[in-house]
Write an enzyme that holds these catalytic residues in place. Structure first.
Site, PDB file in Angstrom:
ATOM      1  N   ALA A  96      41.793  25.490  -7.561  1.00  0.00           N
ATOM      2  CA  ALA A  96      41.932  25.177  -6.141  1.00  0.00           C
ATOM      3  C   ALA A  96      42.211  26.447  -5.352  1.00  0.00           C
ATOM      4  CB  ALA A  96      43.055  24.175  -5.910  1.00  0.00           C
ATOM      5  N   TYR A  97      41.833  26.420  -4.089  1.00  0.00           N
ATOM      6  CA  TYR A  97      42.236  27.447  -3.127  1.00  0.00           C
ATOM      7  C   TYR A  97      43.473  26.879  -2.454  1.00  0.00           C
ATOM      8  CZ  TYR A  97      41.773  31.091   0.432  1.00  0.00           C
ATOM      9  OH  TYR A  97      41.996  32.180   1.239  1.00  0.00           O
TER      10      TYR A  97
ATOM     11  N   THR B   4      46.600  17.089  -2.221  1.00  0.00           N
ATOM     12  CA  THR B   4      47.798  17.597  -1.565  1.00  0.00           C
ATOM     13  C   THR B   4      48.324  16.682  -0.469  1.00  0.00           C
ATOM     14  OG1 THR B   4      48.613  19.436  -0.188  1.00  0.00           O
ATOM     15  CG2 THR B   4      46.290  18.908  -0.012  1.00  0.00           C
TER      16      THR B   4
ATOM     17  N   TYR C 274      43.244  24.302   5.036  1.00  0.00           N
ATOM     18  CA  TYR C 274      43.522  23.949   3.641  1.00  0.00           C
ATOM     19  C   TYR C 274      43.474  22.433   3.451  1.00  0.00           C
ATOM     20  CZ  TYR C 274      46.357  22.902  -0.482  1.00  0.00           C
ATOM     21  OH  TYR C 274      46.824  22.382  -1.662  1.00  0.00           O
TER      22      TYR C 274
ATOM     23  N   TRP D  73      54.600  20.272  -2.770  1.00  0.00           N
ATOM     24  CA  TRP D  73      55.655  21.261  -2.949  1.00  0.00           C
ATOM     25  C   TRP D  73      55.884  21.603  -4.429  1.00  0.00           C
ATOM     26  CZ3 TRP D  73      60.182  20.195   1.004  1.00  0.00           C
ATOM     27  CH2 TRP D  73      59.638  19.920   2.268  1.00  0.00           C
TER      28      TRP D  73
END
Length: 295
Positions: free
Chosen positions: A58-59, A99, A124, A149
């Site tokens: 992942a970026y 995310t 993102y 997190w």
């Protein structure tokens, strides 16, 4: 059971590789499998013919993504597209990690559930949401896990950054109006292991879909930092006279806007896979212990 793990040199990918290394597992670094290279993705997936693909690539830098939009989408969207298409071509299950940043963060009360509308506020989050949507479109067998997190002892993350800062400064300022669930990486990996075990025994009825998984209790970044400081001081790796200050997001300027509420409700995940939502403070103790032993 053959497992292909991408991004095995990264924070998540490396931990997954360590967890599954005793099985029939092919762990690929970016140098070995660049998921943005469509032909390479198909070549390796067709050759290895995995039962499960776990995408650890992942970026992840929200700040850098604002200036590197094409790169963020190349990894988080188009790379995921190639993996999803390749997984479907060999009837493999794709486990994809997403995310909390897919949410706008304006929910007034409580945690986000899987059916809440995703409306990212930064590049993102937008690139990760695009990846989610592609997995849903292309894969008949998929599990998407939104988490938040993430921290461990080895990589660059909020916990290690706070500890490093505390060892060099007497005063820190952290935002106090962004809420979420810190997640110890070991707990996420254990949860993914539970999913893999379900697939191994072919107990897959009703498991495919989108899930949330994070640690608890939910806190602000400032509250999280204060506990990190407290545990670090007790362990002796940080001096006891550090001062912690809080600040509002509007006064802490960053390139990427952050959601103020990114609390994830993990009840669905825990119910389906028979796991418990873990207290991140237990994981933090393990991280502090590991760091103190390596100083």
């Amino acid at each position: 059971m053959r497992i292909l793990i991408t991004g095995s040199a990264g924070m998540l990918g490396y931990s997954l590789s360590e967890n599954f290394r005793d099985g029939d597992c092919y762990c690929c670094t970016r140098a070995e499998l660049d998921i943005t290279n469509e032909s390479q993705v198909f070549e390796i997936v067709l050759k290895f013919n995995p039962d499960i693909i776990i995408n650890g690539a992942a970026y992840t830098s929200a700040e850098k993504a604002e200036d590197n939009i094409e790169e963020a989408y190349a990894v988080n969207c188009y790379g995921v597209k190639y993996l999803a298409a390749a997984a479907e071509s060999v009837n493999s299950c794709l486990i994809h990690i997403s995310t909390d940043y897919v949410f706008k963060g304006d929910k007034k009360n409580g945690c986000y559930i899987e059916s809440d509308i995703a409306e990212p506020v930064n590049i993102y989050g937008k690139s990760k949401l695009a990846g989610e949507q592609i997995v849903k479109e292309l894969c008949s067998k998929y599990i998407i896990i939104r988490t938040s997190w993430l921290f461990n002892a080895q990589n660059n993350n909020f916990v290690t950054s706070i500890i490093n800062s505390l060892r060099n400064k007497k005063e820190l300022t952290v935002v106090n109006d962004q809420l979420g669930g810190p997640t110890f990486l070991g707990d996420l990996v254990d949860s993914i292991d539970k999913i893999v075990n379900r697939i191994k025994i072919n107990d897959v009825d009703g498991i495919w879909g989108l899930y949330h998984y994070s640690g608890f209790p939910y806190v602000s970044w400032y509250e999280f930092a204060c506990v990190i400081a407290q545990y670090s001081q007790l362990s002796g790796i940080v001096e006891p006279d550090v001062r912690m200050n809080s600040i509002l997001s509007e006064n802490y300027i960053l390139r990427a806007k952050r959601p103020k509420n990114s609390q994830l409700n993990s009840m669905k995940f825990c119910r389906v896979f028979g796991v418990e939502q873990k207290d991140w403070r237990v994981g933090l103790e393990k991280v502090i212990y590991s760091i103190s032993n390596n100083l």
